[in-house]
Enzyme design. Structure first.
Site, PDB file in Angstrom:
ATOM      1  N   HIS A 189       0.790  -1.247   0.051  1.00 38.44           N
ATOM      2  CA  HIS A 189      -0.086  -0.077  -0.136  1.00 38.44           C
ATOM      3  C   HIS A 189       1.026   1.122  -0.048  1.00 38.44           C
ATOM      4  O   HIS A 189       1.639   1.442   0.986  1.00 38.44           O
ATOM      5  CB  HIS A 189      -0.833  -0.016   1.329  1.00 38.44           C
ATOM      6  N   GLU A 192      -1.753   6.072  -1.412  1.00 38.23           N
ATOM      7  CA  GLU A 192      -3.067   6.111  -1.140  1.00 38.23           C
ATOM      8  C   GLU A 192      -3.364   7.500   0.002  1.00 38.23           C
ATOM      9  O   GLU A 192      -4.226   8.419  -0.370  1.00 38.23           O
ATOM     10  CB  GLU A 192      -3.690   4.817  -0.418  1.00 38.23           C
TER      11      GLU A 192
HETATM   12  N1  LIG Z   1      -7.612   1.231   2.225  1.00 35.59           N
HETATM   13  C1  LIG Z   1      -6.646   0.515   3.382  1.00 35.59           C
HETATM   14  N2  LIG Z   1      -5.396   1.108   3.338  1.00 35.59           N
HETATM   15  C2  LIG Z   1      -4.624   0.889   4.073  1.00 35.59           C
HETATM   16  N3  LIG Z   1      -4.696  -0.498   4.960  1.00 35.59           N
HETATM   17  C3  LIG Z   1      -5.993  -0.956   5.194  1.00 35.59           C
HETATM   18  N4  LIG Z   1      -6.592  -2.063   5.964  1.00 35.59           N
HETATM   19  C4  LIG Z   1      -7.634  -2.228   5.266  1.00 35.59           C
HETATM   20  N5  LIG Z   1      -7.877  -1.436   4.354  1.00 35.59           N
HETATM   21  C5  LIG Z   1      -7.031  -0.483   4.196  1.00 35.59           C
HETATM   22 ZN   LIG Z   2      -6.160  -1.935   0.922  1.00 33.28          ZN
END
Ligand SMILES: Nc1ncnc2[nH]cnc12
Ligand SMILES: [Zn+2]
Length: 322
Positions: A189, A192
């Site tokens: 991730h 975001e």
């Molecule tokens: N969108 C997200 N971003 C980071 N961690 C997460 N855990 C669950 N959803 C998430």
């Molecule tokens: Zn995620």
């Protein structure tokens, strides 16, 4: 209408897919007061940090192997019902440990759910073990060691999720080294909640083949070119991004701009009921909000299969089904 299109999902957190009705029933079963997190059939949160807290609290009402088997089966049945042929579920053995179930029983329940769903519809699924940044680097290394040693053929990837504002990717590089050495696919991730620097950090420290979200890379043209040149696949979750306020609306969401810049993009739902979405809706949005043709959507689904963490025989079979 996109119902007829075959679908693939690379980015969905298992507990994040928990239907509110099932969570309410689970809370009743265990006598847990979930009224702070679930009201009027909807999960309650107001920003990214409170979403993560809500997610962790909701996870606590799934406590046994059978709870996890049912949760997994329920979600995969829903996906199969909208023509989905392949799903990668992001799972967190740490959650299994935190509720006292243990990582092995947690994974074993999930695998049983996959088996049941596949028997009914033929849907294929794999697991991406994730570390959670907000549980700290040691716990992320523990998750990587677990995934590496599990010897479970359904565990094929490793991820880093959670609070993106906590630490830099380099702090977690050791966990990715362990996962890479074990032959697991790597995704992370980034971009975001944090900006383009976070995506650059992920590329520099981990060299993953995929990035979860990555959409804020759009803030840096050189980085967009780097992603395109590397062929890094972005797991884009537009409904999640809008719900979390990463972009104000679909008109300003960069999915189309990234695709047109040559970045390999795919579509997923992230934590569907938390964000009032579903994989079916994400595909609909691709057509209606982003204006992609059926052929363009199929091309993104093909990209997802090409980037899936599966053996080559399974990849070939999935491409043939598409
Ligand atoms: N969108 C997200 N971003 C980071 N961690 C997460 N855990 C669950 N959803 C998430
Ligand atoms: Zn995620």
């Amino acid at each position: 209408m996109t119902l007829h299109l075959k679908k693939v999902e690379l980015h969905c957190h298992l507990e994040g897919a928990a239907p509110p009705e099932l969570t309410a029933a689970q809370a009743r079963k265990y006598g847990v007061d979930i009224s702070g997190e679930l009201r009027g059939g909807a999960y309650v949160w107001h920003d990214f940090a409170s979403f993560l807290e809500c997610y962790d609290k909701v996870s606590e009402v799934y406590r046994t192997e059978e709870d996890y088997a049912r949760l997994t089966e329920t979600y995969l049945d829903e996906l199969a019902g909208i023509n989905t042929i392949y799903s990668e579920l992001i799972v967190s053995p740490d959650h299994g440990k935190r509720i006292g179930l243990g990582a092995d029983a947690y994974i074993s329940g999930i695998c049983e759910g996959i088996r049941r769903a596949r028997e009914k519809s033929g849907i294929e699924a794999r697991l991406i073990v994730t570390g959670e940044r907000h549980f700290g680097p040691e716990s992320v290394i523990g998750a990587a060691e677990y995934a590496a040693k599990a010897g479970n053929p359904l565990i094929t990837g490793f991820n880093l999720a959670g609070e993106e504002r906590m630490g830099r990717v380099a702090d977690y590089a050791r966990a990715f080294d362990i996962a890479r050495d074990a032959g697991l696919g790597l995704t992370i991730h980034a971009g975001e909640v944090c900006g383009a620097f976070s995506v650059a950090d992920a590329l520099d420290a981990v060299h993953p083949s995929r990035i979860g979200h990555g959409v804020r890379a759009v803030e840096d043209v050189d980085l967009v070119k780097r992603l395109a040149d590397l062929g890094t696949v972005l797991e884009v979750c537009p409904g999640s991004n809008i719900a979390l306020g990463v972009f104000p609306d679909f008109a300003s969401h960069p999915l189309r701009r990234l695709k047109e810049a040559g970045v390999r993009v795919t579509i997923s739902s992230d934590d569907p009921p938390f964000f009032h979405t579903s994989l079916a809706r994400e595909y609909e949005l691709a057509a209606e909000a982003f204006g992609f043709s059926d052929a363009e959507i199929d091309a993104m689904t093909r990209t997802a299969i090409e980037a899936a963490f599966v053996d080559e025989e399974t990849r070939k079979a999935l491409l043939a089904r598409l």
